[in-house]
Every structure is written in C-alpha cells, then in structure tokens.
Scaffold this motif. Structure first.
Motif, short mmCIF file in Angstrom:
data_model
loop_
_atom_site.label_atom_id
_atom_site.label_comp_id
_atom_site.label_asym_id
_atom_site.label_seq_id
_atom_site.Cartn_x
_atom_site.Cartn_y
_atom_site.Cartn_z
N ASP A 1 0.81 -1.22 0.00
CA ASP A 1 0.00 0.00 0.00
C ASP A 1 0.84 1.28 0.00
O ASP A 1 0.69 2.14 0.86
CB ASP A 1 -0.98 -0.03 1.19
CG ASP A 1 -1.96 -1.19 1.05
OD1 ASP A 1 -2.95 -1.03 0.32
OD2 ASP A 1 -1.70 -2.27 1.63
N HIS B 1 -3.62 -4.31 1.37
CA HIS B 1 -5.02 -3.89 1.26
C HIS B 1 -5.43 -3.11 2.50
O HIS B 1 -5.98 -2.03 2.39
CB HIS B 1 -5.98 -5.05 1.05
CG HIS B 1 -7.32 -4.64 0.47
ND1 HIS B 1 -7.48 -3.54 -0.33
CD2 HIS B 1 -8.56 -5.19 0.59
CE1 HIS B 1 -8.75 -3.44 -0.69
NE2 HIS B 1 -9.44 -4.42 -0.14
N HIS C 1 -3.40 -9.45 -2.14
CA HIS C 1 -4.02 -8.16 -1.81
C HIS C 1 -5.52 -8.40 -1.67
O HIS C 1 -6.27 -8.26 -2.64
CB HIS C 1 -3.72 -7.15 -2.93
CG HIS C 1 -4.04 -5.73 -2.58
ND1 HIS C 1 -3.12 -4.86 -2.05
CD2 HIS C 1 -5.19 -5.02 -2.67
CE1 HIS C 1 -3.68 -3.69 -1.84
NE2 HIS C 1 -4.95 -3.75 -2.20
MN LIG Z 1 -4.48 0.20 -0.20
#
Ligand SMILES: [Mn+2]
Length: 378
Positions: A8, A212, A175
């Motif tokens: 991320d 995620h 993810h």
């Molecule tokens: Mn993200």
C-alpha cells in the motif's frame, strides 16, 4: 533469507489537497536504508503501488526510482497489483524489469505468478497473486462460474488451479481483505463484507505477505500478515504506528517476524480546542486536523490557524454546546481576499456582524495607503 514486506505505497496519493509525493520519496529512501541495515535479501510489495488506476507521471517516476535503486543494490523485488492499481500499467515493462530482478505480476489477474529464489536452505517459492475480483475469476474459469459468488469463492478457485508443493518453503503475496482484520478510512472496501476472504485458504503457505488494509496486523496467525501502508493516509490512522515487516525464513517451518518502525517527514495529529487555545499551541509543520470548539469562532479562523499550522489539512468547527459540526472544513476556505475585506470580516465576526463605521473604514484605508507607499519606496 530475510525479506522486507511492504504494501500500500499509494504513490501519488493526495490527502485533503496535500500532495504526499515528497513524504513518499522520503519514506522510500528510509526503507532503502532499513533494507541495507537489516541485510535484506529480497523485497515484497503486496499491491496498491499507486493511488490511482492511471497514475500521475510523478508517481510513476518515484516508483521507477525506487525499483531501480533496489536493482542497483542487487535486491530482488516481487510486486503485485492491488485494487487501486491497473494490473496492466503496473506490469508495464515487466519482462524488461525481470532481467534486473524486479518481478511483477501480470495483466491476467485470475492467475498466480510463481518465481523461485535460492538461499542456504534451498529454494523458496514466491507466489504472486494480484488483486482479483469474482467477476475476473468467473471469466477466467467459466466452467466454475456458478460456484463463484464472492471473493472467498474466487480466491479458492484461483488457489485450486495453483497447486503448491508443501515440502518447499512457500510465500504468497496477495491483496485481499481477510475476515477478522481491522479496517480504517483510507482503504476502499466493499460494503457488507462481500470481499471477505478466509485466512484458512492460505494454510499451505509459510508466510502470506498481505496488502489492502493499512494498519500493520496479523490475521489468525503471525505468518499471515498485513505490512500496512508506510504512511498515514487518513486521520483515522493518526494513532497507528507505521512500520515495515521483516521476515526471516530459515529451514521449512522456521519463520521469524519482526517490525522496524518508520519515521515520516511529517507526523499526523488530531487537535481540538478553542480558537485561542489552538492559536497558542507551539507552531508545527505536522499534518494536523483541527477542530475549533468555539460557539462562534472568527470568520477567518481557518486561515489564521494556518499561520500556526501551515500543513493543516482539515479544519472542522464544532459547536461545543450542540456537539455538532455546523461549518465545513478548510477545503471550503474562501479565495484569498484583500486585507480590507479580511479586516471587515474579522471585525464583523468579533462584533456580532456589525460593519466598520465610515470613519473606521477611512482610517484603515489611510493606513493601508501609507503602508503601500512605504513598501513602494523601499
Ligand atoms: Mn491500499
């Protein structure tokens, strides 16, 4: 071998109109230093490389610089696309990058891409599973489409088509949103939990490097882990401690996990108080969210507070009596006004809406003219 797990990055993220690219460059530089200090053998990036599907040229340039720095240090890097990324765009020049040890999942998101790396204990298999959706998996496996109703079904089907040798050491990079994980405001999740995936699907893997969710955390066991974002991407994360995860894998079954804290260019804080209290706080360049609690704050409060907190990203006004916000935030700040307009507004706010008298107005104009002349003479 020691792996550094990141996720991320959201390169190109703009938070309340603040472009975070300098913060992102700063943190990636710090991550390179950590990789050197910690004798990292390979880097894992678990999706959401970019903030947007069509990233800005500047964001692409920062990513290019980062992976080039890894390649120059002979650090292999394994990258998947996340839900914010375009799988195709992240995979741009992937075959070329692979020649330099940068391995990127491809455009077919219903597939797992496997690579091997050697260490003193033998081979480690890295399984790259890009972010995928039930719709994409149904399209890839039409004969099983009826059995794919949600994300859990989709991931189960993808894994069924990808047998894993349990005798080997296996790392999965994924993810997805695992059931039971803690969420915050800067992620984009499906409403109603349709995107929940069970951690039990990942039993065959020695380590699951997840992206995620932006808070660093393990799910069900220490080896199934979200690294978290390297920076705070919403005020809901103000109290989180961002870090990178380091995994040391020795023989099969021996996995040690630790974290190294990250220190951002700008801290993020949430502050609340009366206009006067906030104005008297020590000036700071942190990214702050201010809540002004006065029943009737001055009209230019947001602008005045910017002199103390130049990187104030959001100013909220709450009436302590009612406990409710009654006025928007700094994103609705009026355009820059001239001094006389500002003074008139300020006077009105301080005097129940009263206007300057003609004489007061005249005096202010004379002072302003005198100032202008003085400035012109210098
Ligand atoms: Mn993200």
């Amino acid at each position: 071998m020691r792996f550094l797990h990141l996720a991320d990055l959201h390169l190109g993220k703009i938070l309340h109109k603040q472009n975070l690219l300098e913060d992102q460059k700063f943190i990636l530089e710090q991550i390179l230093q950590i990789a050197a200090e910690q004798q990292i053998g390979a880097v894992l990036i678990a999706g959401d490389v970019y903030q947007r599907n069509a990233p800005s040229a500047e964001a692409m340039s920062v990513f290019s610089g980062f992976v080039t720095a890894l390649a120059a240090r002979h650090l292999p890097c394994y990258i998947i696309s996340g839900n914010h990324d375009s799988a195709e765009r992240v995979a741009y020049l992937a075959p070329l990058a692979q020649l330099s040890g940068i391995f990127i999942s491809g455009a077919d998101t219903a597939k797992i891409y496997t690579y091997e790396i050697q260490d003193a204990y033998g081979e480690i298999r890295l399984h790259l599973m890009p972010f995928t959706t039930p719709m994409q998996v149904r399209a890839a496996y039409p004969e099983q489409a009826e059995k794919i109703e949600n994300y859990n079904d989709a991931i189960r089907v993808v894994l069924q088509h990808h047998p894993v040798d349990p005798a080997k050491r296996n790392i999965l990079i994924a993810h997805q949103f695992l059931t039971g994980a803690q969420v915050c405001d800067s992620e984009e999740l499906a409403i109603g939990g349709l995107d929940n995936v069970s951690a039990a699907l990942f039993d065959d893997f020695d380590y699951v490097a997840l992206g995620h969710l932006h808070g660093p955390q393990q799910v069900t066991r220490p080896e199934i882990r979200y690294a978290g974002s390297p920076l705070k991407y919403s005020f809901s994360e103000a109290n989180q401690h961002k870090s990178v995860t380091i995994i040391e894998i020795r023989e099969k079954g021996n996995v040690q996990i630790e974290t190294v804290p990250l220190k951002p260019l700008h801290e993020m804080r949430i502050l609340s108080g009366s206009f006067r209290e906030l104005m008297e706080m020590p000036p700071s360049e942190d990214y702050v969210q201010l809540t002004v609690t006065d029943a009737a704050p001055p009209a230019n409060a947001a602008r005045a507070l910017h002199t103390v907190f130049p990187n104030c990203l959001q100013t909220l006004f709450s009436n302590e009596d009612s406990g409710e916000a009654f006025f928007g935030n700094s994103e609705t700040l009026p355009e820059k006004s001239d001094f006389l307009t500002l003074l008139t507004e300020f006077y009105a706010a301080q005097h129940d809406g009263a206007a300057l008298t003609d004489m007061q107005n005249q005096i202010v104009r004379e002072i302003l003219e005198a100032l202008d002349q003085k400035a012109g003479a210098q």
